[in-house]
Scaffold this active site. Structure first.
Site, PDB file in Angstrom:
ATOM      1  CG  HIS A   1     -55.029  22.658 -55.243  1.00 55.15           C
ATOM      2  ND1 HIS A   1     -55.757  21.495 -55.360  1.00 55.15           N
ATOM      3  CD2 HIS A   1     -53.938  22.500 -56.044  1.00 55.15           C
ATOM      4  CE1 HIS A   1     -55.140  20.661 -56.169  1.00 55.15           C
ATOM      5  NE2 HIS A   1     -54.032  21.250 -56.598  1.00 55.15           N
TER       6      HIS A   1
ATOM      7  CB  CYS B   1     -69.439  24.567 -43.363  1.00 54.01           C
ATOM      8  SG  CYS B   1     -68.692  23.378 -42.238  1.00 54.01           S
TER       9      CYS B   1
ATOM     10  CG  ASN C   1     -66.265  27.719 -48.334  1.00 56.92           C
ATOM     11  OD1 ASN C   1     -65.935  27.898 -47.162  1.00 56.92           O
ATOM     12  ND2 ASN C   1     -66.393  26.498 -48.838  1.00 56.92           N
TER      13      ASN C   1
ATOM     14  CG  HIS D   1     -64.081  29.339 -36.675  1.00 56.93           C
ATOM     15  ND1 HIS D   1     -65.406  29.129 -37.018  1.00 56.93           N
ATOM     16  CD2 HIS D   1     -63.389  28.289 -37.184  1.00 56.93           C
ATOM     17  CE1 HIS D   1     -65.510  28.003 -37.690  1.00 56.93           C
ATOM     18  NE2 HIS D   1     -64.298  27.477 -37.811  1.00 56.93           N
TER      19      HIS D   1
END
Length: 266
Positions: free
Chosen positions: A54, A149, A180, A210
């Site tokens: 998106h 993060c 990201n 992960h």
């Protein structure tokens, strides 16, 4: 020429070799530590094609960071809700990314605009090894709705080309990392344009990489799809990096496979 698929290759690696681990959310993950992806930004804009990303949310989130904002109200006005799960009743998220990027507090009570400082160095001392922006402010983490993060990033100039390396301490590979990658690739294009440079590489370095246990089937579906060519980014001219708007970011020839939904681990 085959299409490079470093992101999809990492998904396969974590599925095949990841260690089963518990996590803060109680969901459970498969995890590998210390992985890296590289994208040549001159060869295309790294917007994942094996599922639709998106782009509107990617662009508005980056513009929101560059505003130095930490309340979801501005995002809501533009139809973006990706931060809602962590916001307070008033929409506040504490001193997260944008606040640290634009207004890092100093012991003397002043504030540092890290984005402006990085741009100044790119223009005046492009060989500096100190062109770093950090969101990991240890003293303010307790006040953040979610600790960063994607914690810090560094710029590097060689032969008139700007590269960026991001360190992401915690990487939700299915939901978060495609956002990201696109966000920091876009930021690299913006910084390069403002510094009069061409784009080089975007290098993504992940700490805990992960796949959540409740994303495994979605990942398998994504990996069953044939990758398609990356699109092209066209960025309008602006006098300041803080002047960009959503309409200044145009992506041509993005032809992804359909989106794949998955629950967010909060």
């Amino acid at each position: 020429m085959p299409i490079p698929t470093p992101y999809e290759d990492l998904l396969r690696l974590v599925l095949d070799r990841g260690t089963a681990k518990s996590d803060r959310t109680g969901t459970g993950t498969r995890s590998l530590f210390g992985q890296q992806l590289r994208y040549d930004l001159s060869a295309g804009f790294p917007l994942i094609t094996t599922k639709k990303v998106h782009l509107k949310s990617v662009v508005y989130e980056l513009l929101w960071f560059l505003r130095g904002d930490s309340n979801v109200d501005w995002l809501h006005r533009h139809g973006v809700t990706i931060w809602d799960e962590w916001a307070s009743d008033t929409g506040d998220l504490g001193p997260i990314y944008g606040v640290q990027w634009r207004s890092w507090p100093t012991p003397s009570g002043e504030h540092i605009d890290q984005i402006s400082a990085a741009l100044d160095l790119l223009r005046t001392d492009p060989d500096s090894r100190r062109i770093i922006v950090s969101a990991w402010n240890v003293g303010e983490i307790p006040r953040m709705a979610l600790p960063p993060c994607h914690a810090f990033f560094q710029f590097y100039v060689a032969d008139g080309r700007l590269s960026c390396q991001l360190y992401q301490r915690s990487a939700d590979l299915f939901l978060g990392v495609p956002f990201n990658i696109a966000s920091y690739a876009l930021l690299t294009h913006m910084m390069a344009a403002q510094a009069g440079l061409s784009v080089g590489e975007f290098v993504w370095t992940g700490g805990d990489c992960h796949i959540y246990d409740n994303h495994v089937e979605q990942v398998r579906l994504q990996l069953s799809r044939e990758p398609r060519p990356y699109p092209e980014l066209v960025l309008a001219h602006r006098d300041s990096i803080f002047d960009y708007t959503y309409d200044d970011v145009v992506v041509h020839n993005y032809d992804p496979h359909p989106a794949i939904k998955a629950p967010v681990a909060v």
